[in-house]
Design an enzyme around this catalytic site. Structure first.
Site, PDB file in Angstrom:
ATOM      1  CE  LYS A  51      -2.783  -1.563   3.813  1.00 28.73           C
ATOM      2  NZ  LYS A  51      -2.505  -2.887   4.379  1.00 28.73           N
ATOM      3  CG  ASP A  79       6.412   3.251   0.068  1.00 29.97           C
ATOM      4  OD1 ASP A  79       6.438   2.372  -0.768  1.00 29.97           O
ATOM      5  OD2 ASP A  79       6.289   3.223   1.209  1.00 29.97           O
ATOM      6  CG  ASP A  88      14.199  -0.380   4.427  1.00 22.88           C
ATOM      7  OD1 ASP A  88      15.299  -1.027   5.197  1.00 22.88           O
ATOM      8  OD2 ASP A  88      13.456   0.294   5.560  1.00 22.88           O
ATOM      9  CE  LYS A 114      14.796   4.515   6.591  1.00 23.29           C
ATOM     10  NZ  LYS A 114      13.948   3.559   7.494  1.00 23.29           N
ATOM     11  CG  PHE A 137      10.265   4.216  11.779  1.00 20.75           C
ATOM     12  CD1 PHE A 137       9.215   4.246  11.201  1.00 20.75           C
ATOM     13  CD2 PHE A 137      10.610   2.839  12.264  1.00 20.75           C
ATOM     14  CE1 PHE A 137       8.123   3.401  10.924  1.00 20.75           C
ATOM     15  CE2 PHE A 137       9.298   1.804  12.035  1.00 20.75           C
ATOM     16  CZ  PHE A 137       8.298   1.915  11.358  1.00 20.75           C
ATOM     17  CG  ASP A 150       2.710   0.914   7.346  1.00 19.90           C
ATOM     18  OD1 ASP A 150       3.567   1.205   6.619  1.00 19.90           O
ATOM     19  OD2 ASP A 150       2.319   0.174   8.149  1.00 19.90           O
TER      20      ASP A 150
HETATM   21  C1  PRP Z   1       7.271  -1.518   2.453  1.00 17.29           C
HETATM   22  C2  PRP Z   1       7.326  -0.623   1.184  1.00 17.29           C
HETATM   23  C3  PRP Z   1       8.160  -1.201   0.282  1.00 17.29           C
HETATM   24  C4  PRP Z   1       8.896  -2.102   1.346  1.00 17.29           C
HETATM   25  C5  PRP Z   1      10.336  -1.703   1.042  1.00 17.29           C
HETATM   26  O1  PRP Z   1       5.958  -2.157   2.417  1.00 17.29           O
HETATM   27  O2  PRP Z   1       6.397  -0.029   0.913  1.00 17.29           O
HETATM   28  O3  PRP Z   1       7.307  -2.072  -0.560  1.00 17.29           O
HETATM   29  O4  PRP Z   1       8.441  -2.113   2.319  1.00 17.29           O
HETATM   30  O5  PRP Z   1      11.149  -2.418   2.018  1.00 17.29           O
HETATM   31  P1  PRP Z   1      12.244  -3.574   1.764  1.00 17.29           P
HETATM   32  O6  PRP Z   1      13.139  -2.952   0.862  1.00 17.29           O
HETATM   33  O7  PRP Z   1      12.804  -3.779   3.032  1.00 17.29           O
HETATM   34  O8  PRP Z   1      11.467  -4.432   1.227  1.00 17.29           O
HETATM   35  P2  PRP Z   1       5.534  -3.182   3.358  1.00 17.29           P
HETATM   36  O9  PRP Z   1       5.793  -4.476   3.417  1.00 17.29           O
HETATM   37  O10 PRP Z   1       5.681  -2.471   4.746  1.00 17.29           O
HETATM   38  O11 PRP Z   1       4.011  -2.933   2.982  1.00 17.29           O
HETATM   39  P3  PRP Z   1       2.936  -1.636   2.751  1.00 17.29           P
HETATM   40  O12 PRP Z   1       3.512  -1.167   1.440  1.00 17.29           O
HETATM   41  O13 PRP Z   1       1.730  -2.079   2.535  1.00 17.29           O
HETATM   42  O14 PRP Z   1       3.534  -0.528   3.706  1.00 17.29           O
END
Ligand code: PRP
Length: 182
Positions: free
Chosen positions: A44, A101, A104, A132, A153, A160
């Site tokens: 999302k 978005d 990470d 990041k 954070f 979120d």
């Molecule tokens: C978050 C964000 C990215 C992902 C990045 O998604 O939206 O898709 O983490 O992190 P990474 O590089 O460590 O994989 P999340 O899984 O929290 O779901 P969300 O988009 O619903 O918040």
């Protein structure tokens, strides 16, 4: 500013400028595309950035969505991104633009890349609002990143903490006491 935030890192105005630059970069890249690229939102988190970028583009694109989750309610990635909702369209022989978005650890992007290229996409281009690099676990990066951020954070504009703060129109740093008390 929301009371749970320490400070704002991207204001609405700064986001608007970044959206414009990302859209211009994509327009330049796809100016000679013979068929409309398929722009995918990784839900999302990317929802608002995605909507803003595709509307700022001059290039005609088709839209699709995929829900991928690896954080659940935790502050740390599980390292195993789960596909909660798959795409409706076929990516076979398509130019795919993936809108994120944040990159990470890189687990989500790596999973998406394998999946989309494995399904026969013609090309795979990634645009992210945040990068990041200090948290990267896998050697992968976006083709276009609007903003590099340290190990803070951040929440808002789609991002979120435990499913909260996504609808803030700006991005800010969450106070440590909020995620350390749980
Ligand atoms: C978050 C964000 C990215 C992902 C990045 O998604 O939206 O898709 O983490 O992190 P990474 O590089 O460590 O994989 P999340 O899984 O929290 O779901 P969300 O988009 O619903 O918040």
């Amino acid at each position: 500013m929301n009371k749970d935030l320490e400070r704002i890192v991207l204001s609405e105005k700064e986001i608007a400028q970044m959206v414009k630059s990302a859209a211009a970069w994509l327009d330049e890249k796809f100016k000679n595309a013979d068929t409309p690229p398929l722009a995918i939102s990784v839900l999302k988190g990317s929802v608002f950035f995605y909507c803003d970028v595709v509307r700022a583009m001059q290039t005609s694109v088709q839209l699709d969505f995929m829900t991928v989750s690896s954080y659940g309610n935790a502050a740390e990635s599980s390292g195993v991104p789960k596909i909660v909702m798959d795409l409706a369209a076929s990516v076979y022989d398509r130019d795919v633009i993936l809108v994120e978005d944040i990159v990470d650890s890189g687990h989500t992007l790596s999973r998406m890349k394998d999946l989309i290229l494995g399904r026969g996409a013609k090309s795979f281009t990634v645009v992210t609002l945040f990068d990041k690099p200090s948290r990267r676990k896998l050697p992968i990066q976006a083709d276009y990143s609007c903003c590099e951020i340290g190990d803070e954070f951040i929440v808002g504009y789609g991002l979120d903490y435990a499913q909260q703060y996504r609808s803030l129109p700006y991005v800010g740093i969450l106070k440590r006491e909020i995620y350390e008390k749980k």
